[in-house]
Design a protein around this motif. Structure first.
Motif, PDB file in Angstrom:
ATOM      1  N   TYR A 183      -2.510   7.050  -3.809  1.00  0.00           N
ATOM      2  CA  TYR A 183      -2.313   5.867  -2.847  1.00  0.00           C
ATOM      3  C   TYR A 183      -2.759   4.552  -3.640  1.00  0.00           C
ATOM      4  CZ  TYR A 183      -7.470   5.381  -2.978  1.00  0.00           C
ATOM      5  OH  TYR A 183      -8.990   5.003  -3.358  1.00  0.00           O
ATOM      6  N   SER A 184      -2.174   3.371  -3.055  1.00  0.00           N
ATOM      7  CA  SER A 184      -2.596   2.162  -3.572  1.00  0.00           C
ATOM      8  C   SER A 184      -2.828   1.092  -2.584  1.00  0.00           C
ATOM      9  CB  SER A 184      -1.158   1.729  -4.352  1.00  0.00           C
ATOM     10  OG  SER A 184      -1.310   0.528  -5.011  1.00  0.00           O
ATOM     11  N   CYS A 185      -1.779   0.586  -1.826  1.00  0.00           N
ATOM     12  CA  CYS A 185      -2.071  -0.731  -0.965  1.00  0.00           C
ATOM     13  C   CYS A 185      -2.746  -0.374   0.292  1.00  0.00           C
ATOM     14  CB  CYS A 185      -0.469  -1.430  -0.624  1.00  0.00           C
ATOM     15  SG  CYS A 185       0.064  -0.293   0.465  1.00  0.00           S
ATOM     16  N   GLN A 186      -2.887   0.974   0.567  1.00  0.00           N
ATOM     17  CA  GLN A 186      -3.539   1.412   1.894  1.00  0.00           C
ATOM     18  C   GLN A 186      -3.108   0.408   3.113  1.00  0.00           C
ATOM     19  OE1 GLN A 186      -7.727   1.913   0.214  1.00  0.00           O
ATOM     20  NE2 GLN A 186      -7.403   3.541   1.757  1.00  0.00           N
TER      21      GLN A 186
ATOM     22  N   GLY B 156       0.325   0.549   4.318  1.00  0.00           N
ATOM     23  CA  GLY B 156       1.863   0.873   4.625  1.00  0.00           C
ATOM     24  C   GLY B 156       3.003   0.243   3.994  1.00  0.00           C
ATOM     25  N   LEU B 157       2.755  -0.294   2.895  1.00  0.00           N
ATOM     26  CA  LEU B 157       3.653  -1.079   2.067  1.00  0.00           C
ATOM     27  C   LEU B 157       4.419  -0.446   0.763  1.00  0.00           C
ATOM     28  CD1 LEU B 157       1.978  -4.735   2.012  1.00  0.00           C
ATOM     29  CD2 LEU B 157       3.892  -4.003   3.569  1.00  0.00           C
ATOM     30  N   CYS B 158       3.554  -0.002   0.147  1.00  0.00           N
ATOM     31  CA  CYS B 158       3.972   0.611  -1.162  1.00  0.00           C
ATOM     32  C   CYS B 158       4.592   1.859  -1.382  1.00  0.00           C
ATOM     33  CB  CYS B 158       2.578   0.412  -2.212  1.00  0.00           C
ATOM     34  SG  CYS B 158       1.463   1.526  -2.135  1.00  0.00           S
ATOM     35  N   THR B 159       4.329   2.823  -0.194  1.00  0.00           N
ATOM     36  CA  THR B 159       4.822   4.160  -0.510  1.00  0.00           C
ATOM     37  C   THR B 159       4.165   4.987  -1.536  1.00  0.00           C
ATOM     38  OG1 THR B 159       6.665   3.847  -1.881  1.00  0.00           O
ATOM     39  CG2 THR B 159       7.250   3.556   0.478  1.00  0.00           C
ATOM     40  N   ALA B 160       3.214   4.626  -2.060  1.00  0.00           N
ATOM     41  CA  ALA B 160       2.337   5.295  -3.197  1.00  0.00           C
ATOM     42  C   ALA B 160       2.026   6.752  -2.480  1.00  0.00           C
ATOM     43  CB  ALA B 160       1.289   4.683  -3.828  1.00  0.00           C
ATOM     44  N   CYS B 161       1.708   6.754  -1.172  1.00  0.00           N
ATOM     45  CA  CYS B 161       0.962   7.835  -0.654  1.00  0.00           C
ATOM     46  C   CYS B 161       2.070   8.408   0.325  1.00  0.00           C
ATOM     47  CB  CYS B 161      -0.106   7.137   0.538  1.00  0.00           C
ATOM     48  SG  CYS B 161       0.719   5.991   1.849  1.00  0.00           S
TER      49      CYS B 161
ATOM     50  N   CYS C  92      -1.552   6.580   4.483  1.00  0.00           N
ATOM     51  CA  CYS C  92      -2.503   5.680   4.642  1.00  0.00           C
ATOM     52  C   CYS C  92      -2.318   4.984   5.775  1.00  0.00           C
ATOM     53  CB  CYS C  92      -2.387   4.521   3.734  1.00  0.00           C
ATOM     54  SG  CYS C  92      -0.808   3.561   3.672  1.00  0.00           S
TER      55      CYS C  92
HETATM   56  S1  FES Z   1      -0.777   3.324  -0.058  1.00  0.00           S
HETATM   57 FE1  FES Z   1       0.743   2.110   0.174  1.00  0.00          FE
HETATM   58  S2  FES Z   1       1.838   2.587   1.615  1.00  0.00           S
HETATM   59 FE2  FES Z   1       0.287   4.078   1.747  1.00  0.00          FE
END
Ligand code: FES
Ligand SMILES: Cc1cc2nc3c(=O)[nH]c(=O)nc-3n(C[C@H](O)[C@H](O)[C@H](O)COP(=O)(O)OP(=O)(O)OC[C@H]3O[C@@H](n4cnc5c(N)ncnc54)[C@H](O)[C@@H]3O)c2cc1C
Length: 376
Positions: free
Chosen positions: A322-325, A327-332, A362
């Protein structure tokens, strides 16, 4: 689609040299150099570690730093190109009262070590020597970072492709990479067109000034070579209002949505309707068990209504990406193999991804008892 090579579906992180440990891969990167780009933006150049960090132009690093006794994570797009730069670099612009964006320029020095998560992100493309495409890019402020990487990769890897960049800034001193773009325009004459737009232009400014509203956009489009032809792909990254205007104008010109790609750094505030709609489902939320498959393991988590799937998993010590937490970056990102998931924020996913069942843990809550999510 011949030229729309920007990725929307792939979810595999770029790093291929994972260690045996479960979970995302982390690196301790040494800061090699810090470059003052403008009065409020720095580029952090990291030494490439012995263990190679594979990444694609347009992807981001997640910097993980203990600040005020808490581990803080933020995403920063790589402005370096894997084809032209031996080091890894990110450019950080200060945000008023922002935690990480001020901590970094105030505290980081050459020699500092920074923990980062492996490069991730979908705002990327494959580069091929026989591609013949026109990348038309719209950037505002710090939104220039992924564009810089994509431009360097395109110019060097695709001799028949061209790039047009419309870059908006507050004033002349806020333009990040101005000299580098001047240099690239000279080196790759005719293949890179940069149009600067300033909110507040000085008296002697020869370029455009004013907000990037529909009238301004119309004028700028007339300056873009080969505008509207089939091999054009449109990329944007910048303030929400700017991206909304660009999207509207592209729609008016009947540009198919599949040719338009967007990277958001900040959560939007304009489209509240879908959020209001999804809030209506809140009364369906209750504690439900979710199965998560990740990295060859299966985990079962019991997600309470006031928590997201990611938060619950992290609380249980499960090391998920995860990264941005927000809902923007799609890491999760993961795919719901069964069951229904409600997302508080859908900005990070395209309509086709949503149709295919992709979810963001996230901002995700289970709506049924049979949710199974596969990550990676
Ligand atoms: S952590 Fe970035 S979209 Fe979920
Ligand atoms: C995929 C991705 C890539 C990113 N790449 C970059 C990059 O290359 N360079 C870069 O500088 N930033 C980038 N960001 C933004 C970065 O992750 C942080 O959000 C930003 O640095 C602010 O963090 P902070 O801790 O200073 O602010 P916080 O303490 O988290 O936030 C303070 C307030 O500022 C608002 N805010 C956050 N970011 C902005 C912004 N950009 N403009 C206006 N208001 C904002 C927040 O909504 C919040 O209200 C990226 C974000 C994402 C999701």
């Amino acid at each position: 689609m011949a030229f729309g090579l920007f990725k929307k579906k792939e979810n595999t992180p770029a790093a291929s040299n994972k260690t045996e440990s479960r979970g995302p891969h982390y690196y301790d990167l040494a800061v090699k150099n810090i470059i003052n780009e403008t009065k409020d933006a720095i580029t952090i150049v990291f030494e490439h570690p012995a263990e190679k960090v594979n990444y694609k132009s347009g992807q981001f690093l997640t910097l993980i730093i203990p600040i005020q006794g808490k581990e803080v994570r933020r995403a920063y797009s790589l402005c370096s190109s894997p084809f032209t730069d031996s080091d890894l670099a990110v450019t950080v612009k200060r945000v008023d009262k922002g935690l990480m964006s001020n901590w970094l320029p105030d505290n980081l020095k050459a020699g500092s070590k920074v923990k980062v998560m492996e490069p991730m992100g979908q705002f990327t493309t494959e580069f091929k020597t026989d591609n013949k495409r026109h990348l038309i890019m719209f950037a505002g402020g710090s939104g220039i970072t992924p564009m810089m990487s994509i431009i360097k990769s395109t110019l060097t890897q695709e001799p028949n492709s061209i790039c047009s960049l419309i870059y908006c800034n507050r004033d002349i001193d806020s333009i990040i990479f101005k000299d580098a773009f001047d240099q690239l325009q000279t080196t790759y004459e005719g293949r890179l067109h940069v149009i600067h737009v300033l909110d507040n232009a000085p008296m002697n400014w020869q370029g455009y000034s004013g907000l990037l509203n529909p009238e301004m956009l119309k004028k700028l489009f007339e300056r873009i070579p080969e505008w509207g032809i089939d091999n054009s792909t449109y990329l944007m990254c910048g303030p929400e209002g700017m991206m909304k205007n660009v999207e509207t104008l592209l729609e008016q010109h009947s540009i198919p949505k599949e040719k338009v790609f967007k990277e958001s750094f900040v959560q939007g505030t304009i489209d509240k309707d879908s959020k209001a709609e999804s809030a209506a489902t809140d009364n369906e939320l209750k504690t439900r068990e979710v199965t998560i498959r990740y990295d060859g393991q299966e985990y079962k988590v019991s997600v309470p209504p006031n928590s997201t799937i990611l938060e619950t998993a992290l609380d249980q010590g499960i090391d998920l990406p995860y990264s941005c937490q927000s809902g923007l970056c799609t890491a999760c990102r993961g795919k719901a193999l069964s069951g229904k998931v409600k997302l508080d924020e859908e900005e990070g996913l395209s309509q086709s991804e949503r149709n295919e069942g992709y979810v963001l843990t996230c901002v995700g809550h289970p709506l049924t008892d049979d949710v199974v999510i596969e990550i990676g």
